[in-house]
Design a protein around this motif. Structure first.
Motif, PDB file in Angstrom:
ATOM      1  N   THR A  13      74.127  48.307 -29.901  1.00 50.43           N
ATOM      2  CA  THR A  13      73.720  48.932 -31.165  1.00 50.43           C
ATOM      3  C   THR A  13      74.657  48.561 -32.316  1.00 50.43           C
ATOM      4  O   THR A  13      74.394  48.914 -33.472  1.00 50.43           O
ATOM      5  N   ALA A  14      75.743  47.860 -32.014  1.00 51.31           N
ATOM      6  CA  ALA A  14      76.774  47.603 -33.022  1.00 51.31           C
ATOM      7  C   ALA A  14      76.251  46.840 -34.236  1.00 51.31           C
ATOM      8  O   ALA A  14      76.516  47.210 -35.379  1.00 51.31           O
ATOM      9  N   ALA A  15      75.493  45.773 -34.003  1.00 53.21           N
ATOM     10  CA  ALA A  15      75.029  44.948 -35.121  1.00 53.21           C
ATOM     11  C   ALA A  15      74.106  45.725 -36.050  1.00 53.21           C
ATOM     12  O   ALA A  15      74.110  45.507 -37.266  1.00 53.21           O
ATOM     13  N   LEU A  16      73.325  46.637 -35.487  1.00 50.74           N
ATOM     14  CA  LEU A  16      72.445  47.457 -36.309  1.00 50.74           C
ATOM     15  C   LEU A  16      73.250  48.507 -37.073  1.00 50.74           C
ATOM     16  O   LEU A  16      73.054  48.715 -38.270  1.00 50.74           O
ATOM     17  N   LYS A  17      74.181  49.147 -36.392  1.00 47.73           N
ATOM     18  CA  LYS A  17      74.921  50.235 -37.025  1.00 47.73           C
ATOM     19  C   LYS A  17      75.940  49.750 -38.053  1.00 47.73           C
ATOM     20  O   LYS A  17      76.240  50.465 -39.012  1.00 47.73           O
ATOM     21  N   ASN A  18      76.486  48.538 -37.861  1.00 49.72           N
ATOM     22  CA  ASN A  18      77.477  48.065 -38.833  1.00 49.72           C
ATOM     23  C   ASN A  18      76.858  47.282 -39.985  1.00 49.72           C
ATOM     24  O   ASN A  18      77.578  46.775 -40.857  1.00 49.72           O
ATOM     25  N   GLY A  19      75.528  47.178 -39.987  1.00 48.18           N
ATOM     26  CA  GLY A  19      74.842  46.537 -41.102  1.00 48.18           C
ATOM     27  C   GLY A  19      74.700  45.041 -40.991  1.00 48.18           C
ATOM     28  O   GLY A  19      74.194  44.396 -41.913  1.00 48.18           O
ATOM     29  N   ALA A  20      75.111  44.452 -39.874  1.00 51.00           N
ATOM     30  CA  ALA A  20      74.975  43.005 -39.699  1.00 51.00           C
ATOM     31  C   ALA A  20      73.508  42.598 -39.628  1.00 51.00           C
ATOM     32  O   ALA A  20      73.139  41.483 -39.997  1.00 51.00           O
ATOM     33  N   ILE A  21      72.674  43.513 -39.126  1.00 54.87           N
ATOM     34  CA  ILE A  21      71.233  43.277 -39.067  1.00 54.87           C
ATOM     35  C   ILE A  21      70.570  44.252 -40.034  1.00 54.87           C
ATOM     36  O   ILE A  21      70.769  45.462 -39.936  1.00 54.87           O
ATOM     37  N   HIS A 225      61.775  48.658 -33.567  1.00 57.73           N
ATOM     38  CA  HIS A 225      61.879  47.980 -32.265  1.00 57.73           C
ATOM     39  C   HIS A 225      62.504  46.598 -32.423  1.00 57.73           C
ATOM     40  O   HIS A 225      63.399  46.214 -31.648  1.00 57.73           O
ATOM     41  N   ARG A 226      62.054  45.850 -33.408  1.00 59.15           N
ATOM     42  CA  ARG A 226      62.586  44.492 -33.616  1.00 59.15           C
ATOM     43  C   ARG A 226      64.080  44.533 -33.907  1.00 59.15           C
ATOM     44  O   ARG A 226      64.858  43.738 -33.357  1.00 59.15           O
ATOM     45  N   LEU A 227      64.489  45.460 -34.758  1.00 55.14           N
ATOM     46  CA  LEU A 227      65.904  45.557 -35.135  1.00 55.14           C
ATOM     47  C   LEU A 227      66.769  45.950 -33.934  1.00 55.14           C
ATOM     48  O   LEU A 227      67.855  45.405 -33.734  1.00 55.14           O
ATOM     49  N   LEU A 228      66.290  46.886 -33.148  1.00 55.69           N
ATOM     50  CA  LEU A 228      67.025  47.281 -31.941  1.00 55.69           C
ATOM     51  C   LEU A 228      67.135  46.109 -30.968  1.00 55.69           C
ATOM     52  O   LEU A 228      68.191  45.887 -30.360  1.00 55.69           O
TER      53      LEU A 228
END
Length: 281
Positions: A13-21, A225-228
């Motif tokens: 979940t890191a990339a989603l939560k830190n705004g990288a995605i 779903h795609r972002l996760l």
């Protein structure tokens, strides 16, 4: 669209939560719960989030009483379960098959790890779950569930009760203590043999969305779903499940949960999703 979101901090979940995605369709307002499971009760009792990580057993129980949420095929926590059963070796040898008639502690009778372990004990080791004197410390996330277990005295701590000899074993805890040892002996070997025999890797937590969001904004749900999935793909340590592997795991835990009377009937895997989320598997 801004989404009230409950999602723990994991490699996947890191990339989603830190705004990288990022996304042009969906933005996330992350709630701050530590540990994350403290947010499960507000989700099922108050519909507090649009998107939420949820223990799979909590979701199954919530679905059985008509809570307005639907499963996404995104796994955020999965692990072997055998290491989360321990006993006090100072009081003598105990094996899984020897649990009949014993006093066993568990944080809540409805935890997902507890349901997996009880399923393993009953179906692979012949343990009579009804013979066990279950001692619990918290109520279920789903308020409608009638808990008939014995509640530990106020102020008591589960691990300390085991150390003090007030419990014969505990489920759902992995503890480093000189007197405590895994119930399943060689945990890695037991987990490997069980997974090979059952063809299953146990799922603990997945992601759900509100039924209203899925009905009114299916494009946003598909984007979530795609972002996760993209966030998980960016992390080698994130859980990896093919569609068949996920289905097998969901079917088995649903069977165990029905067998343990946490839900009134066994759902098919397809019932856990709606038309929008089922198409994403």
């Amino acid at each position: 669209m801004r989404l009230r979101t409950l999602l723990g901090d994991y490699p996947g979940t890191a990339a989603l939560k830190n705004g990288a995605i990022k996304s042009d369709l969906a933005a996330f307002d992350f709630a701050d719960y530590s540990p994350t499971h403290k947010g499960f009760k507000p989700m099922v009792r108050e519909a507090a989030f649009d998107v939420a990580e949820l223990a799979i057993v909590t979701y199954l129980m919530a679905k059985s009483v008509g809570k307005p949420m639907v499963l996404l095929p995104n796994v955020v926590v999965a692990r072997g379960q055998h290491g989360y059963a321990v006993y006090n070796a100072k009081r003598g040898k105990l094996t899984p098959a020897g649990l009949n008639g014993k006093r066993v502690g568990i944080r809540s009778f409805t935890t997902t790890t507890g349901a997996w372990l009880r399923g393993i004990l009953a179906n692979d080791y012949g343990v009579d779950l009804d013979s066990i004197d279950w001692v619990t410390f918290e109520d279920a996330h789903v308020a409608e569930f009638v808990d008939t277990t014995k509640r530990a005295p106020a102020g008591k701590q589960i691990v300390q009760m085991l150390i003090d000899g007030e419990l014969d074993a505990i489920l759902g805890e992995k503890v480093e203590h000189p007197d405590l040892t895994p119930l399943f002996g060689d945990v890695a070997a037991e987990e490997k043999a069980w997974s090979s025999r059952r063809g299953v890797a146990p799922i603990n937590h997945m992601v759900v969305v509100s039924t209203d969001l899925s009905r009114r904004h299916p494009d946003v749900v598909r984007e979530v779903h795609r972002l996760l999935a993209e966030s998980a793909k960016a992390a080698p340590a994130a859980p990896r499940f093919t569609a068949d592997e996920m289905r097998r795991s969901l079917q088995l835990i649903t069977h165990y949960v029905a067998q343990q009377k946490l839900i009134p009937r066994e759902f098919s895997v397809d019932e856990l999703f709606d038309d929008v989320t089922r198409a994403l598997i």
